[in-house]
Design a protein around this motif. Structure first.
Motif, PDB file in Angstrom:
ATOM      1  N   ASP A   1       5.408   7.620   8.788  1.00 22.28           N
ATOM      2  CA  ASP A   1       4.272   8.286   8.138  1.00 22.28           C
ATOM      3  C   ASP A   1       4.623   9.682   7.642  1.00 22.28           C
ATOM      4  O   ASP A   1       3.788  10.358   7.042  1.00 22.28           O
ATOM      5  CB  ASP A   1       3.100   8.410   9.125  1.00 22.28           C
ATOM      6  CG  ASP A   1       2.479   7.057   9.432  1.00 22.28           C
ATOM      7  OD1 ASP A   1       2.521   6.174   8.540  1.00 22.28           O
ATOM      8  OD2 ASP A   1       1.965   6.879  10.556  1.00 22.28           O
TER       9      ASP A   1
ATOM     10  N   ALA B   1       2.177  -2.611   4.604  1.00 24.34           N
ATOM     11  CA  ALA B   1       1.999  -1.163   4.699  1.00 24.34           C
ATOM     12  C   ALA B   1       3.302  -0.370   4.792  1.00 24.34           C
ATOM     13  O   ALA B   1       3.324   0.816   4.460  1.00 24.34           O
ATOM     14  CB  ALA B   1       1.120  -0.833   5.904  1.00 24.34           C
TER      15      ALA B   1
ATOM     16  N   THR C   1      -1.745  -7.582   2.546  1.00 27.14           N
ATOM     17  CA  THR C   1      -1.202  -6.263   2.223  1.00 27.14           C
ATOM     18  C   THR C   1       0.008  -6.004   3.123  1.00 27.14           C
ATOM     19  O   THR C   1       0.152  -6.615   4.186  1.00 27.14           O
ATOM     20  CB  THR C   1      -2.224  -5.126   2.444  1.00 27.14           C
ATOM     21  OG1 THR C   1      -2.647  -5.158   3.805  1.00 27.14           O
ATOM     22  CG2 THR C   1      -3.417  -5.261   1.519  1.00 27.14           C
TER      23      THR C   1
ATOM     24  N   THR D   1       0.821  -1.208   0.000  1.00 27.16           N
ATOM     25  CA  THR D   1       0.000   0.000   0.000  1.00 27.16           C
ATOM     26  C   THR D   1       0.863   1.271   0.000  1.00 27.16           C
ATOM     27  O   THR D   1       0.339   2.355  -0.237  1.00 27.16           O
ATOM     28  CB  THR D   1      -0.959   0.009   1.202  1.00 27.16           C
ATOM     29  OG1 THR D   1      -0.187  -0.147   2.401  1.00 27.16           O
ATOM     30  CG2 THR D   1      -1.970  -1.125   1.094  1.00 27.16           C
ATOM     31  N   SER D   2       2.142   1.134   0.282  1.00 30.74           N
ATOM     32  CA  SER D   2       3.087   2.247   0.132  1.00 30.74           C
ATOM     33  C   SER D   2       4.239   1.784  -0.736  1.00 30.74           C
ATOM     34  O   SER D   2       5.402   1.766  -0.321  1.00 30.74           O
ATOM     35  CB  SER D   2       3.611   2.732   1.486  1.00 30.74           C
ATOM     36  OG  SER D   2       2.649   3.495   2.160  1.00 30.74           O
TER      37      SER D   2
END
Ligand code: CA
Length: 460
Positions: A384, A321, A319, A63-64
């Protein structure tokens, strides 16, 4: 030859822990200028991509997942070496010039296919090279036993039998192991057939196959019958784009079916990603909800659809992340092929497998970095947080991607300490980089044209 490869592979760098039978085949599938939001597994609604969705469902969706650069050629330089391309001054989009023997992926840089060859793999590449057009940069000289594709930054999708101007190479004949060949039908289908043929030819030995589709990069050209199935899309550019992506999806499906039919799917590591974010104005791509697109260090320029599937080792339908980057796939493939830890340690890419299997719970990277135009644009992501400079005279902007994926709230003024920390981190990374050793293609052609003008004799 096959037996010899196996022996060489077993002796060369594998140690005693990894048997040849455990080594997967590796298939890298790269799309060109595909938007973040333009496949079903990323939420796309107007372009069905059942084959790519099935691939994502069979493995890990990142996802990143990031491209190494906001545009084509430098991403490929890192993908083919496992290193940040800035380490060796490869920062611009390369011009197509078969006469220029200085401009290409430096021959001193060892490529992933060269390392795979040395480990006993059969190596093949299909599609867009874009790492130098002179003979010494040819894929057959840079580690690929087999090549079927083209050397420039793009190509027409249908055969052009009239005059073939050099330009950026879009209308050159295809190159089949150094020999010219006409396109058979629609280019994306032609490339798929060549890739499937390579898989069949090497079913009995470990192979590494790099399929670099130029779809859905410009020129916007699609088969009429496929365009008709997207008549419901009113914007003609988006309609053509949809048809191009749809044919690419078919191609991925054929490659996966070929692997299944040959009984190879379980032990084949298949990766899919785009080389940079979508350029909405050029080809109708969408990067929703990201800001920016190709050529930008905002998320829309670098965050891409990114999938890895290896049924024998990786769980389906998962997934991941933590941020990862395209040259991590290079390192992962090399590690899976048994390349030694000492070699991997010299790369910037990280073997993702221990992280995906839960053997290492740390993020693969403390930080990821980007640099464009000698540092006019740059970015660093850590956790993040992302700090970026979007232009030559702009102050760095700070975003928290956890709550602001669209990069709309600049927090730099509120958190100067975090800005300083991330900027220092980027500068430390940049210390290990070199300046670009060739200009971008438009500057190159401008300079070349100006040079030739000086050669014209005055008439009087
Ligand atoms: Ca591209």
């Amino acid at each position: 030859m096959r037996f010899l490869r196996t022996l060489v592979g077993a002796a060369g760098g594998l140690g005693l822990t990894l048997l040849a039978a455990d080594r997967p085949n590796v298939v890298f599938i790269l799309a060109d200028d595909l938007g973040y939001a333009d496949v079903g597994f990323q939420g796309c609604r107007d372009i069905p991509t059942p084959q790519l969705d099935a691939l994502a469902a069979a493995g890990v969706r990142f996802t990143s997942g990031y491209a190494g650069h906001p545009f084509c050629s430098p991403t490929r330089a890192s993908f083919m070496t496992g290193r940040y391309q800035h380490r060796f001054g490869y920062e611009n989009n390369i011009a197509f010039d078969p006469q220029n023997t200085l401009m290409g992926l430096p021959v001193a840089e060892k490529t992933v296919p060269e390392r795979m060859q040395a480990a006993g793999y059969a190596t093949g590449m299909v599609g867009k090279w874009h790492l130098g057009a002179a003979h010494l940069f040819h894929p057959n000289r840079r580690g690929f036993d087999f090549f079927h594709g083209f050397l420039g930054g793009g190509h027409d999708y249908f055969e052009v039998s009239a005059l073939r101007p050099m330009g950026e190479g879009y209308q050159t004949p295809l190159d089949h192991n150094g020999k010219p060949r006409e396109i058979d039908g629609y280019l994306t289908d032609d490339l798929t057939r060549a890739a499937a043929g390579f898989i069949r030819d090497h079913r009995g030995e470990p192979f590494f196959l790099y399929v670099a589709y130029n779809a859905p990069h410009t020129p916007m050209q699609a088969p009429q019958e496929r365009l008709a199935t997207f008549a419901g899309i009113s914007d003609p550019k988006r309609r053509t784009y949809a048809a191009m992506v749809s044919v690419l999806d078919d191609g991925v499906g054929l490659l996966l079916r070929t692997l299944e039919e040959l009984g190879l799917r379980e032990r084949t590591l298949v990766c899919f990603l785009s080389d940079n974010g979508g350029p909405p104005t050029a080809n109708g791509a969408r990067n929703d909800p990201l800001r920016g697109g190709k050529g930008s260090v905002f998320e829309g320029g670098i965050r891409v659809p990114f999938v890895m599937s290896w049924p024998a080792r990786l769980p389906a339908g998962t997934t991941f992340a933590h941020p990862v980057i395209s040259h991590d796939l290079s390192a992962t493939a090399l590690a899976a092929a048994g390349i030694g830890a000492d070699t991997l340690a010299r790369l910037d890419g990280v073997d993702l497998l221990p992280h995906l299997l839960g053997h290492d719970s740390r993020p693969p990277h403390e930080a990821l970095f980007w640099r464009m135009n000698g540092g006019d644009q740059w970015a660093v992501r850590s956790g993040d947080w992302k700090l970026l400079q979007a232009g030559p005279n702009l102050a760095p902007a700070l975003y928290n991607l956890a709550g602001d994926l669209a990069e709309t709230r600049d927090l730099a003024a509120e958190q100067p300490g975090r800005v300083d920390g991330l900027q220092a981190r980027w500068k430390a990374w940049n210390q290990g980089n070199r300046e670009a050793f060739f200009p971008g293609f438009s500057d190159y052609h401008k300079a070349k044209n100006a040079f030739y003008k000086t050669l014209v004799k005055p008439t009087e």
